[in-house]
Write a protein that holds these residues in place. Structure first.
Motif, PDB file in Angstrom:
ATOM      1  N   THR A  75       0.838  -1.183   0.000  1.00  0.00           N
ATOM      2  CA  THR A  75       0.000   0.000   0.000  1.00  0.00           C
ATOM      3  C   THR A  75       0.878   1.239   0.000  1.00  0.00           C
ATOM      4  OG1 THR A  75      -1.668  -1.179   1.289  1.00  0.00           O
ATOM      5  CG2 THR A  75      -1.823   1.217   1.268  1.00  0.00           C
ATOM      6  N   VAL A  76       0.537   2.222  -0.823  1.00  0.00           N
ATOM      7  CA  VAL A  76       1.261   3.489  -0.825  1.00  0.00           C
ATOM      8  C   VAL A  76       0.669   4.353   0.275  1.00  0.00           C
ATOM      9  CG1 VAL A  76       1.787   5.577  -2.129  1.00  0.00           C
ATOM     10  CG2 VAL A  76       1.779   3.363  -3.274  1.00  0.00           C
ATOM     11  N   THR A  77       1.499   4.709   1.235  1.00  0.00           N
ATOM     12  CA  THR A  77       1.089   5.547   2.370  1.00  0.00           C
ATOM     13  C   THR A  77       1.863   6.844   2.287  1.00  0.00           C
ATOM     14  OG1 THR A  77       0.692   3.585   3.702  1.00  0.00           O
ATOM     15  CG2 THR A  77       0.924   5.656   4.875  1.00  0.00           C
ATOM     16  N   TYR A  78       1.153   7.953   2.445  1.00  0.00           N
ATOM     17  CA  TYR A  78       1.756   9.288   2.381  1.00  0.00           C
ATOM     18  C   TYR A  78       1.139  10.123   3.465  1.00  0.00           C
ATOM     19  CZ  TYR A  78       3.305  13.734   0.326  1.00  0.00           C
ATOM     20  OH  TYR A  78       3.878  14.938   0.100  1.00  0.00           O
ATOM     21  N   ALA A  79       1.951  10.711   4.313  1.00  0.00           N
ATOM     22  CA  ALA A  79       1.481  11.551   5.427  1.00  0.00           C
ATOM     23  C   ALA A  79       0.478  10.790   6.288  1.00  0.00           C
ATOM     24  CB  ALA A  79       0.885  12.853   4.918  1.00  0.00           C
ATOM     25  N   ASN A  80       0.834   9.552   6.616  1.00  0.00           N
ATOM     26  CA  ASN A  80       0.014   8.698   7.477  1.00  0.00           C
ATOM     27  C   ASN A  80      -1.369   8.401   6.914  1.00  0.00           C
ATOM     28  OD1 ASN A  80       2.026   8.475   9.434  1.00  0.00           O
ATOM     29  ND2 ASN A  80       1.440  10.424  10.319  1.00  0.00           N
ATOM     30  N   ARG A  81      -1.517   8.465   5.588  1.00  0.00           N
ATOM     31  CA  ARG A  81      -2.784   8.124   4.941  1.00  0.00           C
ATOM     32  C   ARG A  81      -2.513   7.085   3.858  1.00  0.00           C
ATOM     33  NH1 ARG A  81      -3.325  13.844   5.530  1.00  0.00           N
ATOM     34  NH2 ARG A  81      -5.110  14.363   6.816  1.00  0.00           N
ATOM     35  N   ASP A  82      -3.329   6.050   3.817  1.00  0.00           N
ATOM     36  CA  ASP A  82      -3.230   5.064   2.749  1.00  0.00           C
ATOM     37  C   ASP A  82      -3.875   5.647   1.503  1.00  0.00           C
ATOM     38  OD1 ASP A  82      -2.027   3.311   4.478  1.00  0.00           O
ATOM     39  OD2 ASP A  82      -3.838   2.141   4.855  1.00  0.00           O
ATOM     40  N   LEU A  83      -3.079   5.823   0.433  1.00  0.00           N
ATOM     41  CA  LEU A  83      -3.605   6.415  -0.798  1.00  0.00           C
ATOM     42  C   LEU A  83      -4.110   5.337  -1.747  1.00  0.00           C
ATOM     43  CD1 LEU A  83      -1.015   9.228  -1.506  1.00  0.00           C
ATOM     44  CD2 LEU A  83      -3.232   9.391  -0.372  1.00  0.00           C
ATOM     45  N   PHE A  84      -3.317   4.321  -1.982  1.00  0.00           N
ATOM     46  CA  PHE A  84      -3.722   3.207  -2.845  1.00  0.00           C
ATOM     47  C   PHE A  84      -2.768   2.064  -2.652  1.00  0.00           C
ATOM     48  CE2 PHE A  84      -1.934   6.703  -5.405  1.00  0.00           C
ATOM     49  CZ  PHE A  84      -0.722   6.162  -5.792  1.00  0.00           C
TER      50      PHE A  84
END
Length: 84
Positions: A75-84
């Motif tokens: 999973t691509v996580t950015y700024a503690n959010r799962d994006l896709f």
């Protein structure tokens, strides 16, 4: 604060909202630019409470396009959010 760098960091999370702010920033006068800088600073602080703007942060924007195949890798996580 370097507006372009802040916009690049925020865009994966905020999307079109950042695009519109960047467009407005590019045509505004000094007072308008200052207002937009303040809005971006608030959004940035809410999104990245620890502050990750430094070049050595290790936080890079996620890829523009999701690549899918037969076997998901993660999973691509950015700024503690799962994006896709």
């Amino acid at each position: 604060m370097i507006v372009e760098d802040v916009c690049k960091k925020l865009r994966p999370i905020q999307g079109r909202k950042i695009d519109r702010l960047w467009q407005a920033y590019s045509i505004e006068n000094t007072d308008g630019k200052r207002d937009i800088e303040q809005m971006l600073q608030i959004l940035y602080t809410k999104t990245f409470p620890g502050g990750v703007l430094q070049d050595d942060s290790g936080l890079y924007p996620p890829p523009e396009k999701l690549v899918q195949g037969e076997y998901p890798i993660g999973t691509v996580t950015y700024a503690n959010r799962d994006l896709f």
